[in-house]
Design a protein around this motif. Structure first.
Motif, PDB file in Angstrom:
ATOM      1  N   SER A  68      -1.953   0.619  -9.810  1.00 18.17           N
ATOM      2  CA  SER A  68      -3.218  -0.106  -9.875  1.00 18.17           C
ATOM      3  C   SER A  68      -4.209   0.600 -10.797  1.00 18.17           C
ATOM      4  O   SER A  68      -4.980  -0.060 -11.518  1.00 18.17           O
ATOM      5  N   THR A 127       2.021   2.591  -5.728  1.00 19.36           N
ATOM      6  CA  THR A 127       1.353   1.367  -6.148  1.00 19.36           C
ATOM      7  C   THR A 127      -0.136   1.609  -6.407  1.00 19.36           C
ATOM      8  O   THR A 127      -0.746   0.897  -7.213  1.00 19.36           O
ATOM      9  N   PHE A 128      -0.722   2.610  -5.746  1.00 15.63           N
ATOM     10  CA  PHE A 128      -2.107   2.980  -6.064  1.00 15.63           C
ATOM     11  C   PHE A 128      -2.192   3.484  -7.504  1.00 15.63           C
ATOM     12  O   PHE A 128      -3.098   3.125  -8.257  1.00 15.63           O
ATOM     13  N   HIS A 182       0.839  -1.198   0.000  1.00 14.03           N
ATOM     14  CA  HIS A 182       0.000   0.000   0.000  1.00 14.03           C
ATOM     15  C   HIS A 182       0.878   1.253   0.000  1.00 14.03           C
ATOM     16  O   HIS A 182       1.617   1.511   0.945  1.00 14.03           O
TER      17      HIS A 182
END
Length: 226
Positions: A131, A127-128, A123
């Motif tokens: 995604s 990485t958000f 998290h």
């Protein structure tokens, strides 16, 4: 499969020796070339002193320009494939031959070295953003790519011509999405990436956010006008 290892390098004087030592240790029988992207430090001098194969750009063209220079070199010298790794040592050459084996076994056009094929993403804001890009590729190309921003990618023979001779094909996630939609085969290979131990990444937090947003909207909208 005769494969060229392409190593774009911009101001990597502290890392380039270790990167090449890693390549020579794990891939002693493979060709490699460093693309010095107009570095302002001693990257060029270190390469010359150590007789490293070098393509020396007089000005900084950015990653896409340096990458395309390497792909053009691979295409013009008759290689069957080319793999891009960074000059900062984050990409371990131990994975190169297994990636080539997977490409041959799967008849894939591109193999992406993925941190998240079998492992979950941690998290973080970065990485958000990754995604979001994965979701955009899934929506537009109907294929899930877990690590779309990975810079370690193996390109097969059909890709060399495209990337060497067209300015529209850069080493970016929107290009991956476009190629999947056009019917090219893109697969991932699980690997571990090292942390940068020297030098400074071009992508600071603000640039990283801008990059993720740009890629997200490019995949959703711009790629359809390519």
């Amino acid at each position: 499969m005769r494969t060229l290892i392409i190593i774009p390098a911009y101001n990597e004087e502290e890392s380039i020796l270790n990167t090449i030592n890693n390549v020579r240790f794990h891939c002693p029988d493979m060709d490699y070339v460093i693309v010095n992207d107009g570095s302002s430090d001693n990257t060029r001098e270190i390469c010359i002193q150590n007789s490293f194969p070098l393509l020396d750009l007089p000005i900084n063209l950015g990653l896409s320009g340096a990458f395309q220079t390497g792909m053009r070199f691979a295409y013009e010298n008759g290689y069957d494939a080319a793999i891009q790794i960074d000059g900062d040592g984050q990409h371990d050459a131990v994975y190169i031959k297994p990636m080539i084996e997977k490409m041959q076994n799967n008849s894939a056009d591109i193999i992406i070295g993925s941190r998240f094929l079998t492992e979950r993403k941690p998290h973080s804001m970065r990485t958000f953003g990754s995604s979001l890009i994965s979701a955009a590729i899934l929506m537009t190309a109907r294929k899930y790519i877990g690590d779309p921003t990975s810079g370690m990618r193996l390109y097969g023979c059909r890709m060399l011509d495209l990337f060497a001779n067209s300015i529209n094909f850069g080493p970016e996630p929107d290009t991956i999405a476009y190629l999947i939609r056009k019917g090219y085969s893109v697969e991932e290979f699980q690997l571990h990436m090292n942390e940068r131990t020297a030098g400074k990444s071009y992508l600071n937090p603000i640039r990283s956010v801008k990059y993720m947003i740009q890629m997200f909207f490019s995949i959703l909208f711009v790629q359809f006008f390519r």
